[in-house]
Design an enzyme around this catalytic site. Structure first.
Site, PDB file in Angstrom:
ATOM      1  N   ALA A 383      38.888  11.625   1.570  1.00 40.48           N
ATOM      2  CA  ALA A 383      38.502  10.562   2.275  1.00 40.48           C
ATOM      3  C   ALA A 383      37.657  10.945   3.356  1.00 40.48           C
ATOM      4  CB  ALA A 383      39.735   9.788   2.801  1.00 40.48           C
ATOM      5  N   CYS A 384      36.624  10.168   3.742  1.00 36.98           N
ATOM      6  CA  CYS A 384      35.912  10.399   4.856  1.00 36.98           C
ATOM      7  C   CYS A 384      35.243   9.005   5.452  1.00 36.98           C
ATOM      8  CB  CYS A 384      34.646  11.479   4.471  1.00 36.98           C
ATOM      9  SG  CYS A 384      33.609  10.615   3.369  1.00 36.98           S
ATOM     10  N   ASP A 385      34.327   9.046   6.124  1.00 35.63           N
ATOM     11  CA  ASP A 385      34.056   8.015   6.855  1.00 35.63           C
ATOM     12  C   ASP A 385      33.399   6.857   5.803  1.00 35.63           C
ATOM     13  OD1 ASP A 385      33.856   6.236   9.158  1.00 35.63           O
ATOM     14  OD2 ASP A 385      32.017   7.311   9.947  1.00 35.63           O
ATOM     15  N   SER A 391      33.373  13.723   1.412  1.00 38.28           N
ATOM     16  CA  SER A 391      34.520  13.529   0.623  1.00 38.28           C
ATOM     17  C   SER A 391      34.343  13.752  -0.970  1.00 38.28           C
ATOM     18  CB  SER A 391      35.245  12.260   0.886  1.00 38.28           C
ATOM     19  OG  SER A 391      34.422  11.228   0.557  1.00 38.28           O
ATOM     20  N   ILE A 416      38.113   5.749   4.019  1.00 42.77           N
ATOM     21  CA  ILE A 416      39.225   5.853   4.905  1.00 42.77           C
ATOM     22  C   ILE A 416      40.155   4.357   4.611  1.00 42.77           C
ATOM     23  CG2 ILE A 416      40.636   5.861   6.806  1.00 42.77           C
ATOM     24  CD1 ILE A 416      38.830   8.092   7.731  1.00 42.77           C
TER      25      ILE A 416
END
Length: 471
Positions: A383-385, A391, A416
Site C-alpha cells: 500500500a502507498c498513498d 507500492s 491505502i
C-alpha cells in the site's frame, strides 16, 4: 508532528489523489490540445482550439466530481456529485476544480445519508422508484444550492488563494514555498499540496495563459536527483550502492518517494531539498516557464512532454539548477558527517523489526493467540498513498522474488483507502502506517523504509518460503 494528526492529513491527500489520479489522462489530453492548437501553440488550429474551453470548464471538473462522489458512495455517489457540481460550473466564471473537489464528495455524502434514513421505510417493490426519485430530488436541491450559495463562496475562496499566491509571484518570494513543500513531501503530504492546491490553481491559470508555474512548485524532480547523485558519489555503504537505482526510478519513472528514505535517514539533508527546490523555482520564474498540465508522475519525461512551445530552455534550466544546488549542499553535508550510513540503516532495520514484532503480537491477540508465523498467507497487499507508484514497484519486486522461489501467491498494490478486506498482510512505508491502521483492522501490518529492498520484506519473504516448503 503528532502521528495521528499527520495520518489524518495524509488521508486527505490520499482522498484528493484518488480523485485526481484516475483522471490524469484526461488532464494530459487537455494539456496536449492546449499546447498544440491554441494560437501560440505548436500547430495552431482554430477548430481544435475550440475544444480547450469546454474541456477545462465542463469536462474536467465533472470528471473530478464523479470520481470524488464515487469514492464516497460508489456510482450513485458519482452521479450525485456530478449533478451537484454542474450547478457550480454554470454559475461560475472560472474553471471549478476546487469546487468540484468539494461538491462531488459532499453531494455523495448527502445522498448516502438520505438513503440510510429511507432504506428502512421503503415498501417492497418500490425500491427502484424511490431510489431514483430520492436521487433526483436530492440532486435537484444540491444543484440549486451549489449554483446560488456554494458556488459564490468557492469563487471567493479561490480568489483569495489565487491572490495570495499571485502576490508571492509578483514580489518574487514564491521560492519560499519550498520551506513548506519539501518537509511536507518527505512526510508523505505531497499529494495534499499538489492535488489539493497547486494543480487546481495551475489548471485555472493554464486555461487563461496556456501554461502555469504552479504545476512545478512541488513536482520538480531536480532537487531529488541532486540529493541521490550526492549519495551515489559521497554516500557510504548501502546508501551509496542503492542511490543509482533510486535515481532511475525517481528521475525517469517519476516516483519521488524513492528519495524520501535518504532524507529521513539524514534529516539535515532537507536543507538541500529546500535549497534546490527554491533555486529551481527562481529559475522557472526568471525564464517565465510553465507547464500545460500537472506532471503525474513527476518524471522528466512528463515535464518535457507537457512543456509548451518556447519554454524548453526555462523548464530544463529549472530542473538542472535544482539538481546542481541540491547536489552541492548534500555533498557538503555528507562530507562533513562522521556518521556511517550503515549505522542509520541498521537502526532503521531494527525499528522495522520491532514494528514487525508489534504487528505479530497484535495479530496474535486479534485471532485468539495463533502465531503470525503459523498463518499461511495467500494475499499480500502493498500500500502507498496513490496505490500506483512505490507500492506497485514493491509488489512487482515481491511477486518476482516469490515466483523465482516457486511460491505462487497473490501480491497486489493498492491505495491505502482501497486495501481489500481479504488481504492477509499489508506492507507500507512507516510514515503511512497510522493511516493503514485507521483504514483496516485485524490485519498484520509490516512497516518498511524502502519498497524495493527492506529487511522486513526479506524477512516476510523468507517466512513465506518456509511455510510453502521452499527453503
Amino acid at each position: 508532528m503528532d502521528v495521528k494528526f499527520r495520518a489524518r492529513i495524509q488521508a486527505i491527500g490520499g482522498f484528493l489523489t484518488a480523485m485526481v489520479i484516475p483522471n490524469m489522462g484526461a488532464f494530459i489530453a487537455w494539456g496536449f490540445i492546449t499546447a498544440l492548437f491554441i494560437p501560440t501553440g505548436w500547430m495552431p488550429n482554430e477548430q481544435f482550439a475550440r475544444l480547450v474551453g469546454p474541456m477545462v470548464s465542463m469536462l474536467l471538473p465533472l470528471l473530478l466530481a464523479y470520481a470524488g462522489g464515487k469514492l464516497v458512495y460508489d456510482v450513485r455517489g458519482g452521479i450525485a456529485g456530478t449533478v451537484g457540481t454542474i450547478g457550480l460550473i454554470v454559475g461560475a466564471d472560472i474553471p471549478m476544480f476546487l469546487g468540484a473537489m468539494i461538491m462531488g464528495p459532499l453531494s455523495a455524502w448527502v445522498v448516502k445519508r438520505v438513503d440510510r434514513v429511507l432504506e428502512k421505510h421503503i415498501p417492497t417493490g418500490f425500491e427502484m422508484l424511490i431510489n431514483n426519485f430520492s436521487l433526483g430530488i436530492v440532486g435537484f436541491t444540491l444543484c440549486l444550492l451549489s449554483n446560488a450559495v456554494i458556488g459564490p463562496a468557492v469563487q471567493e475562496a479561490n480568489a483569495l488563494i489565487s491572490a495570495a499566491i499571485q502576490m508571492l509571484v509578483s514580489t518574487g518570494i514564491l521560492p519560499l514555498l519550498s520551506l513548506v513543500n519539501e518537509p511536507a513531501k518527505v512526510l508523505f503530504l505531497n499529494n495534499v499540496i499538489d492535488q489539493g492546491v497547486y494543480y487546481p490553481l495551475g489548471m485555472q491559470h493554464a486555461a487563461e495563459s496556456g501554461k502555469s508555474i504552479y504545476f512545478m512548485l512541488a513536482s520538480n524532480p531536480g532537487a531529488g536527483l541532486g540529493l541521490l547523485l550526492a549519495y551515489s558519489v559521497f554516500g557510504k555503504g548501502a546508501s551509496k550502492s542503492t542511490a543509482p537505482g533510486a535515481i532511475i526510478i525517481h528521475f525517469f519513472g517519476g516516483i519521488h518517494e524513492m528519495y524520501f528514505p535518504y532524507v529521513l535517514m539524514k534529516p539535515i539533508t532537507i536543507l538541500a531539498m529546500i535549497g534546490g527546490a527554491a533555486c529551481g523555482i527562481m529559475t522557472f520564474q526568471f525564464f517565465d516557464a510553465g507547464l500545460v498540465a500537472g506532471p503525474s508522475p513527476g518524471s522528466i519525461f512528463a515535464y518535457l512532454a507537457l512543456t509548451p512551445k518556447g519554454n524548453f530552455v526555462g523548464v530544463i534550466a529549472g530542473v538542472a539548477v535544482a539538481a546542481f544546488v541540491s547536489f552541492l549542499i548534500t555533498s557538503a553535508i555528507l562530507k562533513l558527517s562522521n556518521q556511517e550510513d550503515g549505522d542509520a540503516l541498521a537502526a532503521s532495520a531494527a525499528q522495522s523489526a520491532q514494528m514487525k514484532a508489534d504487528g505479530m503480537d497484535f495479530l496474535q491477540k486479534a485471532v485468539g493467540g495463533s502465531s503470525a508465523g503459523g498463518t499461511k498467507y495467500s494475499f499480500i497487499a502493498f500500500a502507498c498513498d496513490a496505490g500506483m507508484g512505490s507500492s506497485a514497484m514493491g509488489a512487482s519486486t515481491m511477486r518476482r522474488a516469490l515466483s523465482k522461489a516457486g511460491v505462487d501467491i497473490h501480491v497486489e498494490h493498492f491505495a491505502i483507502e482501497k486495501i481489500p478486506p481479504e488481504a492477509d498482510v499489508v506492507i507500507v512505508h512507516e510514515n503511512l502506517a497510522e493511516r493503514v491502521r485507521m483504514s483496516v483492522q485485524n490485519k498484520r501490518i509490516i512497516t518498511i523504509h524502502n519498497y524495493l529492498d527492506d529487511p522486513a520484506i526479506r524477512a516476510l519473504r523468507e517466512e513465506i518460503e518456509k511455510q510453502y516448503g521452499k527453503s
